[in-house]
Design an enzyme around this catalytic site. Sequence first.
Site, mmCIF file in Angstrom:
data_model
loop_
_atom_site.group_PDB
_atom_site.id
_atom_site.type_symbol
_atom_site.label_atom_id
_atom_site.label_comp_id
_atom_site.label_asym_id
_atom_site.label_seq_id
_atom_site.Cartn_x
_atom_site.Cartn_y
_atom_site.Cartn_z
ATOM 1 N N ARG A 1 -11.248 23.683 -12.507
ATOM 2 C CA ARG A 1 -11.515 23.344 -11.149
ATOM 3 C C ARG A 1 -11.270 23.948 -10.075
ATOM 4 N NH1 ARG A 1 -10.062 19.170 -14.626
ATOM 5 N NH2 ARG A 1 -9.109 21.012 -15.381
ATOM 6 N N THR A 2 -10.145 24.919 -10.130
ATOM 7 C CA THR A 2 -10.149 25.838 -9.023
ATOM 8 C C THR A 2 -11.117 26.723 -8.664
ATOM 9 O OG1 THR A 2 -7.644 25.723 -9.295
ATOM 10 C CG2 THR A 2 -8.314 27.412 -7.650
ATOM 11 N N HIS B 1 0.446 28.098 -5.379
ATOM 12 C CA HIS B 1 -1.014 27.643 -5.406
ATOM 13 C C HIS B 1 -1.059 26.978 -4.258
ATOM 14 C CE1 HIS B 1 -4.667 26.367 -7.234
ATOM 15 N NE2 HIS B 1 -4.443 26.205 -8.388
HETATM 16 C C1 NCD Z 1 -2.962 24.041 -12.375
HETATM 17 C C2 NCD Z 1 -2.665 25.472 -12.158
HETATM 18 O O1 NCD Z 1 -3.417 26.321 -12.517
HETATM 19 O O2 NCD Z 1 -1.631 25.689 -11.729
HETATM 20 N N1 NCD Z 1 -4.378 23.724 -12.217
HETATM 21 C C3 NCD Z 1 -5.049 23.712 -11.253
HETATM 22 O O3 NCD Z 1 -5.261 24.537 -10.500
HETATM 23 N N2 NCD Z 1 -5.623 22.613 -11.108
HETATM 24 C C4 NCD Z 1 -1.930 23.097 -12.873
HETATM 25 C C5 NCD Z 1 -1.890 23.587 -14.538
HETATM 26 O O4 NCD Z 1 -2.590 24.317 -14.769
HETATM 27 O O5 NCD Z 1 -1.346 22.940 -15.018
#
Ligand code: NCD
Length: 357
Positions: free
Chosen positions: A88-89, A171
Site C-alpha cells: 500500500r505505501t 511512519h
Molecule cells: C504498516 C507498516 O509498514 O508499518 N503497513 C503500512 O504501511 N500500511 C503496518 C504493518 O506492516 O503492519
Amino acid sequence: MKLTEIGWNEFKALSLDEKRPYLEREEKDSLPYHTLFAQQFDRGVLERLCALANRIRFINKSREGALYLKSILAHKRAMLYFSQPSSRTFLSHLAACQILGVTTGSVRDAATSSEFKGESKEDSIRTFSSYFDMIIMRSPEQGLAEKMAWELSNSSRSIPIINAGSGKDQHPTQALLDIYTLVRSFENNGGLDGRTVVFCGDLLRGRTVRSLSYLLTRFKSVKQIFVAPDELQVPSDVTATLEENSVEFEISSDLKDAVKKADAVYMTRIQDEWDASKGASARIDTSAFKFNEEHLALLKKEGCLLHPLPRRDEISTSCDRDPRAMYWRQMRNGMWIRAALIAATFGYEREIMTCGY
Ligand code: NCD
C-alpha cells in the site's frame, strides 16, 4: 535554521521537537520540506493537508480536472526507494505521483541496486538525487531517512525526502492518512476532538501506532486506550509523550471493555519480523487481541474500525462489510493525502486550492 548549519551528530542528538525547525522551509506558513516524523505536523498543517486532499480528490473526478492535476508536477521526478516490503505505501505513493503527473523510478530491493556491490546508502541516495527531484523512502533502519535528509541538504543537490516508514520508530505518512480517515469519519458528527481512540495489537513494535498516537495529541482531549498483551504493550516513550502533552490514556488487556468506550478502534498486526529469536511472537498468547463480530456488536453506531494493513487475523473478514469497517477507505485515503503532501512539498498547495476546478 538549516541542516547545513549543524553537524550530523549534533542534529542526531536533538529531540524531535528540536529537530523540527531544521526541516522547515524559510517561507512563513509553508509545509515541511522533508517529511521525517509525525512531530512535524501541527493541527493547522494537518487541517491544510486534509483540505488539500479533499480538493485533489474532488478535482480528479472530472477528466478536465484530472488532466489539470496531471500537468501540475509533470516537470518533476520522484524516486521510490523501498528496501523493506510494502504494498500500500509503495503503490499509494506511486498512484499519488501519477495523479500529479510526477514521473517515477523505483528500487524495491537493495539486492538489485549497487548496494549489493557494497555501495553505502549515503552514496546510493546521492545517486538518486542526481536523477530525481524527491526521494520517497522506506527502510528497516531507524533514523535512516533523517540521516539521508541531512546528507542531501549538505550536498550540492538538496531534494526533499519523504519517510515512508523507518524501522520501528516512525511512519508519518501513514499517520497522516489515519488522521485524514478519522477526520472524515467524524466530520458530520462533531469532529475528532474529545473522542476515544483504542489501539490494539503489537503496540511495542508498530511504527504506525507511535506516529498516530503523537498526531492525535494535536487534537483536543482525544483519549487513547492501549490494548495489548503485556509483552507487546505500548513503549514508555509513547506514554511519556502523552504525559508531557497532558493526554489522558489507559493501558489495558481487555479489548471488549475498551471497544465499549471507543469512538475508533485501530487494530494492528503482530510485527514478528522484529523478533529477536525466530518464533518468539508465536509463543505470546494474542488470542484476546483480535476483533470479531462480538466486538463489532459493542462498538458505537457512529464508531469506526481502522487498520493500517496488511492484516492477518486481527480483524475477522466477517466485519468487512459493516459500514464502520473503514480500512479499505483508509487505504484509498492514503493516496489522496500523499498526493496532497507531495503537491504541498513542491509548493503547489495554493495553486490547487485556488484553481477554478
Ligand atoms: C504498516 C507498516 O509498514 O508499518 N503497513 C503500512 O504501511 N500500511 C503496518 C504493518 O506492516 O503492519
